[in-house]
Design a protein around this motif. Structure first.
Motif, PDB file in Angstrom:
ATOM      1  N   UNK A   1     -12.352  -1.126   5.552  1.00 56.48           N
ATOM      2  CA  UNK A   1     -12.889  -1.205   6.885  1.00 56.48           C
ATOM      3  C   UNK A   1     -14.345  -1.745   6.885  1.00 56.48           C
ATOM      4  N   UNK A   2     -14.967  -1.915   5.794  1.00 59.68           N
ATOM      5  CA  UNK A   2     -16.205  -2.456   5.386  1.00 59.68           C
ATOM      6  C   UNK A   2     -16.227  -3.988   5.696  1.00 59.68           C
ATOM      7  N   UNK A   3     -15.115  -4.692   5.804  1.00 56.71           N
ATOM      8  CA  UNK A   3     -15.256  -6.065   6.146  1.00 56.71           C
ATOM      9  C   UNK A   3     -15.321  -7.275   5.110  1.00 56.71           C
ATOM     10  N   UNK A   4     -15.276  -6.471   3.915  1.00 59.21           N
ATOM     11  CA  UNK A   4     -15.044  -7.345   2.609  1.00 59.21           C
ATOM     12  C   UNK A   4     -14.000  -7.828   2.379  1.00 59.21           C
ATOM     13  N   UNK A   5     -13.879  -9.320   2.295  1.00 56.57           N
ATOM     14  CA  UNK A   5     -12.353  -9.840   1.696  1.00 56.57           C
ATOM     15  C   UNK A   5     -11.828  -8.972   0.582  1.00 56.57           C
ATOM     16  N   UNK A   6     -10.712  -8.800   0.871  1.00 53.39           N
ATOM     17  CA  UNK A   6      -9.870  -8.199  -0.369  1.00 53.39           C
ATOM     18  C   UNK A   6      -9.821  -8.835  -1.529  1.00 53.39           C
ATOM     19  N   UNK A   7      -9.908 -10.102  -1.583  1.00 55.85           N
ATOM     20  CA  UNK A   7     -10.152 -10.655  -2.951  1.00 55.85           C
ATOM     21  C   UNK A   7     -11.410 -10.414  -3.386  1.00 55.85           C
ATOM     22  N   UNK A   8     -12.272 -10.203  -2.862  1.00 52.39           N
ATOM     23  CA  UNK A   8     -13.921 -10.128  -3.322  1.00 52.39           C
ATOM     24  C   UNK A   8     -14.206  -8.462  -3.403  1.00 52.39           C
ATOM     25  N   UNK A   9     -13.317  -7.603  -3.071  1.00 57.43           N
ATOM     26  CA  UNK A   9     -13.513  -6.317  -3.137  1.00 57.43           C
ATOM     27  C   UNK A   9     -13.484  -5.833  -4.765  1.00 57.43           C
ATOM     28  N   UNK A  10     -14.432  -4.932  -5.188  1.00 54.46           N
ATOM     29  CA  UNK A  10     -14.668  -4.403  -6.687  1.00 54.46           C
ATOM     30  C   UNK A  10     -13.479  -3.623  -6.991  1.00 54.46           C
ATOM     31  N   UNK A  11     -12.952  -3.018  -6.023  1.00 57.16           N
ATOM     32  CA  UNK A  11     -11.951  -1.718  -6.348  1.00 57.16           C
ATOM     33  C   UNK A  11     -10.887  -1.831  -5.201  1.00 57.16           C
ATOM     34  N   UNK A  12      -9.616  -1.940  -5.785  1.00 59.86           N
ATOM     35  CA  UNK A  12      -8.271  -1.792  -4.864  1.00 59.86           C
ATOM     36  C   UNK A  12      -7.447  -0.598  -5.139  1.00 59.86           C
ATOM     37  N   UNK A  13      -6.651  -0.093  -4.146  1.00 57.92           N
ATOM     38  CA  UNK A  13      -5.859   1.068  -4.594  1.00 57.92           C
ATOM     39  C   UNK A  13      -4.481   0.507  -4.544  1.00 57.92           C
ATOM     40  N   UNK A  14      -3.513   1.003  -5.227  1.00 63.89           N
ATOM     41  CA  UNK A  14      -2.083   0.581  -5.103  1.00 63.89           C
ATOM     42  C   UNK A  14      -1.186   1.977  -4.797  1.00 63.89           C
ATOM     43  N   UNK A  15      -0.542   2.187  -3.881  1.00 67.87           N
ATOM     44  CA  UNK A  15       0.007   3.295  -3.228  1.00 67.87           C
ATOM     45  C   UNK A  15       1.529   3.210  -3.901  1.00 67.87           C
ATOM     46  N   UNK A  16       1.968   4.183  -4.662  1.00 70.01           N
ATOM     47  CA  UNK A  16       3.331   4.364  -5.068  1.00 70.01           C
ATOM     48  C   UNK A  16       4.204   5.485  -4.458  1.00 70.01           C
ATOM     49  N   UNK A  17       5.257   4.831  -3.831  1.00 71.19           N
ATOM     50  CA  UNK A  17       6.057   6.002  -3.100  1.00 71.19           C
ATOM     51  C   UNK A  17       6.937   6.878  -3.717  1.00 71.19           C
ATOM     52  N   UNK A  18       7.509   7.677  -3.019  1.00 74.01           N
ATOM     53  CA  UNK A  18       8.306   8.782  -3.323  1.00 74.01           C
ATOM     54  C   UNK A  18       9.743   8.123  -3.545  1.00 74.01           C
ATOM     55  N   UNK A  19      10.584   9.021  -4.373  1.00 74.44           N
ATOM     56  CA  UNK A  19      11.938   8.396  -4.959  1.00 74.44           C
ATOM     57  C   UNK A  19      12.871   7.442  -4.193  1.00 74.44           C
ATOM     58  N   UNK A  20      13.162   6.227  -4.655  1.00 77.17           N
ATOM     59  CA  UNK A  20      13.727   5.332  -3.767  1.00 77.17           C
ATOM     60  C   UNK A  20      15.241   5.908  -3.392  1.00 77.17           C
ATOM     61  N   UNK A  21      15.710   6.644  -4.364  1.00 75.82           N
ATOM     62  CA  UNK A  21      17.271   7.348  -3.896  1.00 75.82           C
ATOM     63  C   UNK A  21      17.339   8.543  -3.121  1.00 75.82           C
ATOM     64  N   UNK A  22      15.968   9.158  -2.775  1.00 73.25           N
ATOM     65  CA  UNK A  22      15.892  10.255  -2.054  1.00 73.25           C
ATOM     66  C   UNK A  22      15.292   9.858  -0.582  1.00 73.25           C
TER      67      UNK A  22
END
Length: 237
Positions: A25-46
């Protein structure tokens, strides 16, 4: 206002692994961000997928804090209507491979990373931290981690040494989570003790939250994840 979202496609090891990006939301381009998050989802078979309401909440919380968030679709699942290549499974090693592909393909080399895993996704995060040394990972949020299902490799002294390299970790569990608390007869204190033994982290590096009246599927209370995610991000920013 909700963060803008777009679907990215990455090709790693000849496989298509789509991500859904929540733009900061701060308008900084993703490639220039110092920190990124990776969200990992629940069980694919469930029925777990990156478009689940828990996964979307985690990504939104990060993006609203100014951290671009990628919701990764494990192989064989979908995100934003796009199918990930491969066959879905509950194999943690395969899930870790998918995260490693994401780290190599969409995360810039200079960027730090926070992993945010829900259920199976939290197991994947711990498995990755226990078996690999990835210096870019500075934070980890474990939502409803089923400790009784973790493989032995995540419980070793070597694993605990690697967990200690992460700047901050946070754990969230609902007190009505029968899947997570069932092996402990619903006793949150017994679960917390196992958590301390598994992670081996000092209190100042481990934020623990118990949500009242919340079950494993977050039928209610999903919005309460926002404050936990923000607190963790504040610790690593």
């Amino acid at each position: 206002a909700r963060p803008l979202c777009s679907t990215l496609s990455m090709v790693a090891a000849a496989r298509l692994l789509p991500c859904r990006l929540a733009v900061a939301s701060n308008g900084i381009p993703t490639a220039h961000a110092k920190l990124v998050a990776i969200v990992l989802h629940a069980h694919p078979m469930m029925g777990g997928c990156a478009d689940g309401h828990v996964e979307r909440q985690l990504a939104q919380s990060a993006a609203e804090r100014g951290v671009p968030a990628f919701r990764l679709a494990f192989r064989g699942t979908t995100v934003g209507g796009q199918q990930s290549a491969g066959t879905r499974s509950g194999d943690l090693s395969e899930a870790v491979e998918d995260v490693v592909a994401c780290l190599g393909d969409v995360v810039e080399k200079q960027q730090k990373v926070v992993l945010m895993g829900y259920s199976f996704g939290s197991m994947t995060a711990l498995h990755l931290l226990a078996t690999m040394q990835e210096e870019r990972i500075v934070g980890c949020l474990l939502v409803a981690p089923p400790l009784s299902m973790l493989p032995e490799v995540t419980r070793t002294d070597e694993a605990r040494q690697r967990y200690a390299l992460v700047k901050s970790m946070a754990t969230v569990v609902g007190d009505h989570d029968d899947l997570v608390l069932g092996p402990y007869r619903g006793d949150v204190s017994r679960y917390d003790e196992q958590l301390r033994t598994t992670l081996g982290l000092p209190e100042e590096k481990h934020l623990k939250t118990t949500l009242r009246g919340v079950n494993h599927f977050f039928s209610n209370g999903v919005e309460e994840l926002d404050s936990v995610a923000r607190e963790l991000l504040n610790c690593v920013l």
